[in-house]
Design an enzyme around this catalytic site. Structure first.
Site, PDB file in Angstrom:
ATOM      1  N   HIS A  91       6.649 -31.105  10.084  1.00  0.00           N
ATOM      2  CA  HIS A  91       6.052 -29.804   9.770  1.00  0.00           C
ATOM      3  C   HIS A  91       4.971 -29.949   8.698  1.00  0.00           C
ATOM      4  O   HIS A  91       4.001 -29.196   8.691  1.00  0.00           O
ATOM      5  CB  HIS A  91       7.138 -28.818   9.335  1.00  0.00           C
ATOM      6  CG  HIS A  91       8.211 -28.670  10.368  1.00  0.00           C
ATOM      7  ND1 HIS A  91       7.954 -28.170  11.631  1.00  0.00           N
ATOM      8  CD2 HIS A  91       9.521 -29.005  10.353  1.00  0.00           C
ATOM      9  CE1 HIS A  91       9.071 -28.183  12.334  1.00  0.00           C
ATOM     10  NE2 HIS A  91      10.034 -28.698  11.595  1.00  0.00           N
ATOM     11  N   HIS A 140       9.272 -24.180   8.755  1.00  0.00           N
ATOM     12  CA  HIS A 140       8.252 -24.851   9.561  1.00  0.00           C
ATOM     13  C   HIS A 140       6.827 -24.637   9.048  1.00  0.00           C
ATOM     14  O   HIS A 140       6.007 -25.544   9.140  1.00  0.00           O
ATOM     15  CB  HIS A 140       8.307 -24.338  11.015  1.00  0.00           C
ATOM     16  CG  HIS A 140       9.510 -24.836  11.771  1.00  0.00           C
ATOM     17  ND1 HIS A 140       9.581 -24.822  13.145  1.00  0.00           N
ATOM     18  CD2 HIS A 140      10.685 -25.374  11.337  1.00  0.00           C
ATOM     19  CE1 HIS A 140      10.751 -25.323  13.538  1.00  0.00           C
ATOM     20  NE2 HIS A 140      11.443 -25.662  12.455  1.00  0.00           N
ATOM     21  N   THR A 194       2.706  -1.946   8.989  1.00  0.00           N
ATOM     22  CA  THR A 194       3.168  -2.894  10.014  1.00  0.00           C
ATOM     23  C   THR A 194       3.371  -4.304   9.477  1.00  0.00           C
ATOM     24  O   THR A 194       3.925  -5.153  10.181  1.00  0.00           O
ATOM     25  CB  THR A 194       2.116  -3.005  11.136  1.00  0.00           C
ATOM     26  OG1 THR A 194       0.886  -3.439  10.526  1.00  0.00           O
ATOM     27  CG2 THR A 194       1.914  -1.672  11.850  1.00  0.00           C
ATOM     28  N   CYS A 216       3.162  -3.255   4.046  1.00  0.00           N
ATOM     29  CA  CYS A 216       2.284  -2.159   4.468  1.00  0.00           C
ATOM     30  C   CYS A 216       2.982  -1.470   5.642  1.00  0.00           C
ATOM     31  O   CYS A 216       4.195  -1.610   5.806  1.00  0.00           O
ATOM     32  CB  CYS A 216       0.872  -2.642   4.787  1.00  0.00           C
ATOM     33  SG  CYS A 216       0.716  -3.776   6.177  1.00  0.00           S
ATOM     34  N   ASP A 263       0.871  -1.174   0.000  1.00  0.00           N
ATOM     35  CA  ASP A 263       0.000   0.000   0.000  1.00  0.00           C
ATOM     36  C   ASP A 263       0.911   1.227   0.000  1.00  0.00           C
ATOM     37  O   ASP A 263       2.127   1.124  -0.210  1.00  0.00           O
ATOM     38  CB  ASP A 263      -0.996  -0.042   1.174  1.00  0.00           C
ATOM     39  CG  ASP A 263      -0.332   0.122   2.534  1.00  0.00           C
ATOM     40  OD1 ASP A 263       0.911   0.190   2.603  1.00  0.00           O
ATOM     41  OD2 ASP A 263      -1.058   0.184   3.547  1.00  0.00           O
ATOM     42  N   HIS A 264       0.317   2.405   0.264  1.00  0.00           N
ATOM     43  CA  HIS A 264       1.111   3.648   0.249  1.00  0.00           C
ATOM     44  C   HIS A 264       2.203   3.627   1.322  1.00  0.00           C
ATOM     45  O   HIS A 264       3.311   4.103   1.096  1.00  0.00           O
ATOM     46  CB  HIS A 264       0.191   4.855   0.454  1.00  0.00           C
ATOM     47  CG  HIS A 264      -0.734   4.713   1.620  1.00  0.00           C
ATOM     48  ND1 HIS A 264      -1.803   3.832   1.610  1.00  0.00           N
ATOM     49  CD2 HIS A 264      -0.728   5.287   2.843  1.00  0.00           C
ATOM     50  CE1 HIS A 264      -2.425   3.900   2.767  1.00  0.00           C
ATOM     51  NE2 HIS A 264      -1.793   4.773   3.542  1.00  0.00           N
TER      52      HIS A 264
HETATM   53  C1  RB5 Z   1      -1.895   2.561   6.535  1.00  0.00           C
HETATM   54  O1  RB5 Z   1      -1.887   3.760   7.251  1.00  0.00           O
HETATM   55  C2  RB5 Z   1      -1.708   1.384   7.499  1.00  0.00           C
HETATM   56  O2  RB5 Z   1      -2.852   1.221   8.257  1.00  0.00           O
HETATM   57  C3  RB5 Z   1      -1.379   0.136   6.723  1.00  0.00           C
HETATM   58  O3  RB5 Z   1      -0.252   0.349   5.954  1.00  0.00           O
HETATM   59  C4  RB5 Z   1      -1.048  -1.127   7.537  1.00  0.00           C
HETATM   60  O4  RB5 Z   1      -0.066  -0.859   8.480  1.00  0.00           O
HETATM   61  C5  RB5 Z   1      -2.152  -1.869   8.079  1.00  0.00           C
HETATM   62  O5  RB5 Z   1      -1.946  -2.918   8.695  1.00  0.00           O
END
Ligand code: RB5
Length: 149
Positions: free
Chosen positions: A133, A98, A67, A65, A8-9
């Site tokens: 596994h 695994h 996180t 993304c 994503d961005h």
């Molecule tokens: C975008 O702001 C953020 O929510 C997304 O990139 C991600 O971290 C979601 O899990």
């Protein structure tokens, strides 16, 4: 082995770094977007990457993304996908050895480009160990089939 990468961005810049690194090493990388830093919803990209991973035996996916978590949660809704959020090289090797993970999910706001590169290389180069596994991964598949028809 084919690789499909998407972000994503929030993961856009790190995706570019990872793609550059892999192409420099001679890997064939397909880019599912985002193609600009404009906001995009991560489940849309996760779906494209998940479909591509399922389309051939020898394809692994990479999602980026903020996180790594939203992408993994979305991708793991697709039957047959085992997406793992990895924040260390050790986690990346275990995800393959695994869990036979077929998508690596990385958080650009959690993991810097240097470490992300090491995580990606480890994920792509580590084979599934099979054996006990495989029994456990088969149980994941059986669990999935009890909920998806
Ligand atoms: C975008 O702001 C953020 O929510 C997304 O990139 C991600 O971290 C979601 O899990």
């Amino acid at each position: 082995m084919q690789i499909i990468i998407g972000s994503d961005h929030a993961g856009y810049e790190l995706k570019k770094d990872i793609k550059r690194l892999l192409e420099k090493k001679g890997w064939l990388v397909k880019d599912a977007g985002a193609h600009s830093p404009e906001p995009v919803d991560y489940p849309d990209i996760a779906e494209i990457v998940a479909r591509e991973v399922l389309s051939s035996e020898d394809t692994l996916g990479i999602l980026v993304c903020g996180t790594g978590m939203g992408m993994a949660i979305a991708a793991n809704k697709v039957p047959g996908i085992r997406a793992a959020v990895c924040t260390s090289v050790y986690a990346a090797s275990m995800a393959r050895e695994h869990n036979d993970a077929n998508i690596l999910s990385i958080g650009a706001r959690v993991t810097d480009a240097g470490l992300a590169g090491e995580i990606v290389k480890t994920f792509l180069q580590t084979p599934f160990q099979g054996g006990r596994h495989a029994r456990r991964v088969d149980k994941i598949k059986a669990l999935e089939s009890r909920f998806h028809r």
